[in-house]
Design a protein around this motif. Structure first.
Motif, PDB file in Angstrom:
ATOM      1  N   VAL A 123       0.858  -1.179   0.000  1.00  0.00           N
ATOM      2  CA  VAL A 123       0.000   0.000   0.000  1.00  0.00           C
ATOM      3  C   VAL A 123       0.896   1.233   0.000  1.00  0.00           C
ATOM      4  N   THR A 124       0.338   2.374  -0.326  1.00  0.00           N
ATOM      5  CA  THR A 124       1.153   3.596  -0.409  1.00  0.00           C
ATOM      6  C   THR A 124       0.958   4.521   0.785  1.00  0.00           C
ATOM      7  N   GLY A 125       0.117   4.109   1.743  1.00  0.00           N
ATOM      8  CA  GLY A 125      -0.125   4.995   2.869  1.00  0.00           C
ATOM      9  C   GLY A 125      -0.519   4.252   4.128  1.00  0.00           C
ATOM     10  N   ALA A 126      -0.482   4.995   5.223  1.00  0.00           N
ATOM     11  CA  ALA A 126      -0.950   4.515   6.524  1.00  0.00           C
ATOM     12  C   ALA A 126      -1.264   5.750   7.345  1.00  0.00           C
ATOM     13  N   ARG A 127      -2.128   5.599   8.346  1.00  0.00           N
ATOM     14  CA  ARG A 127      -2.455   6.704   9.237  1.00  0.00           C
ATOM     15  C   ARG A 127      -1.751   6.488  10.568  1.00  0.00           C
TER      16      ARG A 127
END
Length: 445
Positions: free
Chosen positions: A57-61
């Motif tokens: 994936v390209t993101g995380a919070r």
């Protein structure tokens, strides 16, 4: 016990993301990104760098509290290091308290919460066992890396300034005993039950003959609210991370009795903690996140970067505090606020160390936190500490990230060895029971 997520908190997160858009646009521009990558590569031994496997994936919070030890997450964001490792959509979102962090972590990003956070190290164990979760439902977590060592503080109201309070409590024990006898026990604050600040202030009090369960009223206050609460007389002492002890001194409301580094030199503090299900589903992305944060830790460690680091994190979008409240103690310059002032001490905040030993999540250090939480009855005496550490500590992923960064990992294993505290107590991770037996004040379940 559980703090609910509010619409205001969600709106604040949205506002923060909007405020970052211009910075992201600049970082993604060709010239800006190349400059950032070149600068980041220069941090590594010989400029060594290997392109990581493509993240799933390209993101995380990621969440953070306004404490100086969250700096590596913020620097990784500001310097484009998440982009460098194929994670351009990582968001770093301010949390109101450790309770809010817990609740947002329970939601996960798919539920409007977060996937990971700048986290009190014991909270990985507290979440995973369900001890602090709603209905005691376990939330499996991993500790991926240690964000920092040192540089927390125990501060005391100016009302006790003449009692000689320091690493030894001086006349504070007698003053607290008088308050208790009068029916108004002293109020002492920490940031989260079972967390690092809870354990530091308990250790300090108990080592000086003050029982934290019987002799004082121990309360929970979010880090950014510590100074305001002491200003209006709601507490007599507190333990919190920086910049709040320094801000207290600058506002002449109280003084620092001791830094936590003086209690236990080079103690671990915060971690990058992630939901286990997120890491299990995205192992390459987890390593990419770690690689970015590890480079940021290297940058934060360098003395020549301290002023810039303080300026970055002090800004309105991150901590919203004066640079002067941050910069001194990250360099080891400490104004205790009681006439004691020292420059260039070894008590500065460490982010990386010589070869990454600060960042590496030694399992033996997890063992101490679990043992201390057994001491105070948070965990039962029969809890299998080794099993919990093995389940939550992902030092294997740290070693994988370090290999990708071209780092020498010789000498990294499970144990950092025997730890020594200011009162002469020692903790041998091979024999935690001997440590417990040596403590005179405790509350075993």
């Amino acid at each position: 016990m559980t703090t609910r997520i509010t619409k205001t908190a969600t709106a604040n997160a949205a506002t923060l993301d909007a405020g970052l858009m211009n910075r992201r646009a600049l970082l993604k521009s060709g010239a800006g990104l190349l400059a950032t990558v070149a600068a980041a590569r220069s941090l590594l031994p010989g400029g060594a760098w290997a392109a990581p496997a493509t993240p799933e994936v390209t993101g995380a919070r990621l969440g953070y509290i306004a404490l100086t030890d969250s700096a590596p997450l913020i620097v990784a964001k500001e310097k484009g290091l998440f982009e460098k490792y194929g994670m351009p959509d990582v968001s770093v979102e301010k949390q109101a308290s450790w309770g809010a962090t817990r609740d947002n972590m329970a939601l996960g990003s798919q539920g409007g919460g977060i996937d990971g956070a700048h986290l009190l190290r014991p909270n990985v164990h507290l979440y995973s066992t369900g001890k602090v979760m709603q209905n005691n439902v376990p939330l499996p977590m991993y500790a991926l890396l240690n964000l920092n060592e040192n540089c927390q503080g125990i501060s005391v109201s100016n009302a006790y300034k003449d009692l000689g309070v320091g690493l030894k409590t001086g006349g504070l024990r007698e003053a607290f005993a008088q308050k208790k006898a009068a029916g108004t026990p002293a109020t002492v604050a920490m940031t989260f039950p079972g967390g690092t600040h809870d354990l530091w202030i308990r250790y300090w009090l108990a080592a000086n003959g003050i029982d934290p369960n019987k002799d004082v009223n121990l309360i929970v206050v979010p880090p950014p609210q510590m100074v305001a609460n002491m200003k209006v007389g709601n507490m007599d002492a507190f333990c919190v991370g920086e910049p709040w002890n320094e801000q207290l001194v600058h506002q002449k409301i109280g003084f620092t009795a001791t830094t936590t580094s003086e209690i236990w030199m080079r103690h671990p503090e915060k971690v990058l903690g992630m939901r286990a299900d997120w890491v299990d589903a995205h192992p390459k992305a987890a390593v990419a996140l770690m690689s970015a944060v590890m480079e940021a830790q290297m940058w934060c460690e360098k003395m020549e970067n301290k002023d810039e680091m303080a300026k970055i994190v002090s800004s309105r979008q991150w901590y919203n505090v004066p640079v002067n409240d941050i910069v001194g103690r990250i360099k080891g310059d400490i104004n205790y606020g009681n006439g004691r002032e020292e420059k260039g001490t070894p008590y500065l905040m460490r982010f990386w160390g010589e070869k990454g030993e600060t960042s590496y999540p030694w399992k033996s250090l997890d063992s101490w936190f679990i043992t201390e939480n057994k001491r105070w009855g948070v965990f039962g005496a029969d809890l299998d500490a080794k099993a919990l550490v093995d389940k939550t500590n992902r030092s294997d992923l740290w070693l994988e990230a370090a290999k990708g960064l071209g780092l020498d990992t010789a000498g990294f294993g499970d144990s950092r060895g025997t730890e020594t505290f200011f009162d002469g107590k020692t903790f041998d991770p091979a024999n935690p029971q001997a440590y417990l037996d040596s403590l005179s004040i405790k509350a075993l379940a």
